[in-house]
Design a protein around this motif. Structure first.
Motif, mmCIF file in Angstrom:
data_model
loop_
_atom_site.group_PDB
_atom_site.id
_atom_site.type_symbol
_atom_site.label_atom_id
_atom_site.label_comp_id
_atom_site.label_asym_id
_atom_site.label_seq_id
_atom_site.Cartn_x
_atom_site.Cartn_y
_atom_site.Cartn_z
ATOM 1 N N PHE A 122 0.840 -1.199 0.000
ATOM 2 C CA PHE A 122 0.000 0.000 0.000
ATOM 3 C C PHE A 122 0.875 1.248 0.000
ATOM 4 C CE2 PHE A 122 -4.088 -1.901 0.640
ATOM 5 C CZ PHE A 122 -3.880 -3.021 1.420
ATOM 6 N N ALA A 174 0.667 5.400 0.644
ATOM 7 C CA ALA A 174 -0.162 6.378 1.350
ATOM 8 C C ALA A 174 0.491 7.746 1.243
ATOM 9 C CB ALA A 174 -0.355 5.987 2.815
ATOM 10 N N GLN A 214 -3.598 9.998 6.889
ATOM 11 C CA GLN A 214 -2.973 9.365 5.734
ATOM 12 C C GLN A 214 -4.051 8.737 4.854
ATOM 13 O OE1 GLN A 214 0.396 6.824 6.557
ATOM 14 N NE2 GLN A 214 1.201 8.220 8.100
ATOM 15 N N PHE A 263 -4.789 6.132 1.860
ATOM 16 C CA PHE A 263 -4.184 4.931 1.310
ATOM 17 C C PHE A 263 -4.683 4.645 -0.096
ATOM 18 C CE2 PHE A 263 -1.855 2.626 4.683
ATOM 19 C CZ PHE A 263 -2.041 3.531 5.708
#
Lengths: 114, 106
Positions: free
Chosen positions: A91, A93, A103, A105
């Motif tokens: 991932f 972010a 954050q 994502f």
């Protein structure tokens, strides 16, 4: 609503090969991150990046890993000499660095190393 | 690093039931977020909630920062609520809990 995008959604590679995972963070964000999630496990921090340099990295982020912001929009994670244990969801972010530091994502890239 | 513990690890509900998911954390943090991971693996941000209470439709969350816990409430659960719910706390970087796996049955 602006969002973080990641490509590809799924990457299959042979052990020992190099892969590049790509992310386009939200345009006015300044802080960028990579996390990974091995199947069935928790999400783990890999690296944070600000002002064109790594701010912090975890013990997972060994010398086979590198990050780069090659232009004003992309943020990449490169893994050299891939291992079977690199198979995971990765991932990206980003955040604007405000006090809240929320954050955002991306949808993730599933990396499969054969 | 900061420890984040979520409970219960697994939860099975009948459609229409209510539930409460808990997140305990070991230190003061800048931020706390709740995520839902859908069956395709995507992390969907539900709440940014370093303190106080927020509501969004059938979901609400409360964080008591002084006591280092947060609760996620799901009311009138639906099958589409199934998936894994993660709590993550921010102290320079995110520390994730192990998640609560929710299965809502029709």
């Amino acid at each position: 609503e602006p969002e973080v995008t990641q490509t590809p959604s799924h990457q299959v590679t042979q052990m020992g090969q190099e892969v590049i995972l790509r992310c386009v963070p939200i345009s006015n964000h300044l802080y960028f991150y990579w996390y990974r999630q091995i199947l069935g496990q928790k999400v783990e921090f890999l690296v944070s990046f600000y002002n064109n340099e790594i701010s912090e990295k975890s013990e997972i982020f060994d010398d086979r890993f590198s990050v780069e912001r090659p232009d004003g929009s992309n943020f990449t994670l490169k893994i050299r000499s891939t291992k079977l244990e690199d198979s995971a969801m990765y991932f990206c972010a980003s955040s604007d660095g405000s006090v809240s530091d929320t954050q955002y994502f991306g949808p993730g890239t599933r990396l499969t190393v054969l | 690093g900061i420890q984040v513990e979520q409970s219960p690890p697994d939860l099975i509900l009948q459609e229409g039931a209510n539930s409460t998911l808990r997140c305990n954390f070991s230190d003061s943090v800048n931020n706390l977020q709740w995520f839902h991971q859908n069956p395709w693996g995507q992390l969907i941000n539900l709440f940014y909630i370093p303190s106080g209470t927020k509501q969004n439709g059938r979901l609400s969350a409360t964080t008591v920062a002084t006591e280092r816990y947060s609760l996620l409430y799901i009311s009138s659960s639906q099958t589409t609520d199934s998936g894994v719910y993660f709590c993550a706390v921010n102290f320079n970087k995110f520390y994730f809990g192990s998640g609560t796996k929710l299965n809502v049955k029709p």
